[in-house]
Design a protein around this motif. Structure first.
Motif, PDB file in Angstrom:
ATOM      1  N   ALA A 113       0.829  -1.209   0.000  1.00  0.00           N
ATOM      2  CA  ALA A 113       0.000   0.000   0.000  1.00  0.00           C
ATOM      3  C   ALA A 113       0.863   1.259   0.000  1.00  0.00           C
ATOM      4  O   ALA A 113       0.554   2.239  -0.682  1.00  0.00           O
ATOM      5  N   SER A 300      -9.454  -0.471   0.710  1.00  0.00           N
ATOM      6  CA  SER A 300      -8.524  -1.262   1.516  1.00  0.00           C
ATOM      7  C   SER A 300      -9.138  -2.597   1.926  1.00  0.00           C
ATOM      8  O   SER A 300     -10.356  -2.697   2.115  1.00  0.00           O
ATOM      9  N   ILE A 367      -6.733   3.224   0.089  1.00  0.00           N
ATOM     10  CA  ILE A 367      -5.323   3.289  -0.270  1.00  0.00           C
ATOM     11  C   ILE A 367      -5.222   4.297  -1.413  1.00  0.00           C
ATOM     12  O   ILE A 367      -5.876   4.145  -2.447  1.00  0.00           O
TER      13      ILE A 367
END
Length: 582
Positions: A113, A300, A367
């Motif tokens: 990430a 995410s 993210i």
């Protein structure tokens, strides 16, 4: 087969079907299966629920919490600056070393990430040829240590729950290093098989936008052709949602009706052009944010949005942002955007309001594909405390001076006291899903053994390979291979943690039944559950880079088979050498 055994089998098969077809989140499926096995009273309630506070399970949860502090440091930013070179080979070699080393100690999902945006936006190399290798190197690095991946900790939780000594910190290192060396070379080779496209030019075609015919629109009664809504350059009309009906075959002479929702696929930048058509409202326009800055984010794996629609999640109220478009694996979405069920890895284009970055749950849910500073940087003194405290805790645990759980509790107190992270941040990021999966899986495994299902499967396997004693090396080795391959298959179909949780009881029971060392079988589960390279769905990092890079399943299959083959060959050769059957 006894009635209770048949019941346990049916519950586990139902859970596996739910996992394969993504009918619900794994945490819910494991929890429901555990409850279905609790009510018949196969094991006492106190014993059944004690698995949730298994020391190894608490260690895993604490480790994931402590990793939040490490994510806040400048370490991964430094790594991202060292990655790129004019040579693709040099770039990948540096990436392999730095990412794998980081992944051996840090959460690999957090590593990917953090580095994904830098890789995607770099000007030295084609990001298309780097993003899949980024995920692969993070997976390979996770196989080096006990804490490198949650899969290793899941297997360790089972070992402790079965009354055995847990893994030592570096038990995985000999096999993991061999795998990293061989598979690292394979990753560099297959990276040249990936397309060298410009990501910025490919992702714009993946998004789905929604426009609605207003109640007072002059477009009502006109055909699509007359309204000029079927020939917009850069946008393709893929379907119309009319009340509860989806019109997938869109004809030029189809008359428009009030409330029709037109689903377009194409360049998200043209959303403003759609909104300028009188009588037509774009999905995000009602929020008043369409004129604001558009941000591209990925959902995410920890997001609270997963499994819910945009309407159910009250997206606008929670995040002060509106979704303009949704993209998913380059595939086709059907239905109104507000009714699309969000999945981990989905790519969203959002129009953000003034308070978006002030909302407390942003980093848990999204993210960012460009560099965004969500938290103030740590002071130098805080960074020193964060790093030195963590590695001191790990070193003391690895050398046997203190158990890892105690070391992590002490470290957590330290980072709280120095205000590196707050209790509120921990509460938001607490990995409840993983906790539920592991605790439920341990309870299921307890019932699995209690009613004799594990012995039933073990006897079936020993009969299949004609294993008559602990000296039958050929049959034992074949059973070991079968455990690894079955774990790998489940991983590619479901997820790594779920595969490990499902296969451990079978592997351990088989080793006990044959009368050989359980460690080769346990390691076969640990490494088989980490061997997710062909499918993007078995490992969270694969899913993340799939959407960030605009890859298809075919891209993963094209490059993943060689890495998976190398991983399998090395694992099946090295595990019995490092962990003998006798």
């Amino acid at each position: 087969m006894l009635l209770e055994q048949a019941y346990v089998f049916s519950v586990i098969i139902a859970m596996l079907v739910g996992l394969v077809f993504n009918l619900a989140r794994p945490a819910w499926l494991f929890s429901l299966a555990a409850l279905a096995l609790y009510f018949p009273g196969f094991v006492p309630a106190e014993r059944f629920f004690s698995h949730a506070v298994n020391p190894a399970v608490l260690t895993l949860v604490l480790l994931l919490v402590c990793s939040i502090a490490l994510e806040r440091t400048r370490a991964l930013a430094w790594v991202s600056k060292q990655l790129f070179s004019k040579s693709q080979f040099v770039t990948l070699t540096k990436m392999g070393g730095l990412v794998a080393a980081s992944s051996a100690f840090l959460n690999n999902t957090a590593i990917v990430a953090s580095l994904m945006g830098a890789v995607r936006n770099n000007s030295s190399q084609s990001a298309k040829r780097l993003l899949i290798p980024l995920s692969y190197f993070a997976i390979l690095g996770g196989t080096l240590t006990l804490i490198g991946t949650s899969t290793n900790l899941v297997v360790n939780s089972f070992l402790v729950d079965y009354g055995k000594a847990g893994f030592n910190f570096f038990d995985f290192l000999p096999v993991g290093l061999a795998i990293l060396l061989v598979c690292g070379i394979a990753v560099i080779i297959v990276s040249y098989w990936l397309p060298k496209d410009n990501i910025a030019e490919t992702v714009t075609r993946e998004y789905f936008l929604e426009a609605k015919i207003d109640s007072d629109s002059t477009l009502i009664g006109k055909s699509l052709y007359q309204a000029g809504l079927i020939t917009i350059t850069g946008l393709d009309l893929v379907e119309i949602v009319r009340k509860d009906q989806v019109i997938a075959s869109v004809e030029h002479d189809l008359e428009l009706a009030e409330g029709d929702q037109l689903i377009y696929c194409g360049d998200v930048k043209l959303a403003k052009q759609l909104a300028s058509i009188k009588g037509l409202s774009v999905f995000a326009e009602d929020s008043g944010l369409l004129d604001k800055h558009l941000k591209e984010v990925i959902v995410s794996p920890m997001s609270t949005l997963i499994g819910r629609t945009l309407k159910q999640s009250s997206f606008r109220a929670h995040f002060d942002a509106a979704v303009v478009a949704i993209g998913r694996n380059g595939g086709r979405l059907s239905g109104a955007l507000g009714e699309v069920e969000i999945r981990a890895g989905d790519k969203l284009v959002i129009a953000t309001g003034r308070d978006f970055y002030k909302r407390p749950n942003i980093d848990r849910n999204f993210i960012f594909l460009d560099k965004v500073q969500l938290h103030p940087p740590l002071k130098i003194s805080q960074e020193i405390i964060t790093f030195s405290g963590f590695f001191l805790a790990i070193a003391l645990a690895a050398l046997g001076f203190v158990d890892l759980l105690t070391a992590l509790i002490t470290y957590l107190i330290l980072i709280f006291a120095t205000k590196v992270i707050s209790a509120t941040e921990v509460r938001r990021r607490l990995p409840l899903d993983i906790w539920l999966v592991i605790a439920s899986a341990l309870a299921i495994a307890d019932v699995f053994n209690q009613v004799g299902v594990a012995n039933l499967i073990a006897n079936g396997v020993t009969g299949l390979f004609h294993i008559e004693s602990s000296n039958d090396i050929t049959g034992i080795y074949l059973s070991f291979i079968s455990i690894y391959l079955l774990t790998w298959i489940i991983t590619e179909m479901v997820t790594n943690n779920a595969a490990a949780a499902l296969m451990f009881p079978i592997a351990f029971g088989l080793a006990e039944s044959i009368g050989v060392n359980y460690m080769p079988y346990v390691m076969a589960v640990a490494y088989g559950a980490s061997a997710s390279f062909i499918s993007p769905y078995g490992y969270q990092t694969n899913l993340m880079v799939m959407n960030a890079g605009g890859y298809s399943f075919k891209d993963f299959a094209k490059v993943g088979w060689l890495v998976s083959l190398c991983f399998t060959i090395v694992a099946l050769l090295m595990i019995p050498i490092v962990f003998p059957f006798s």
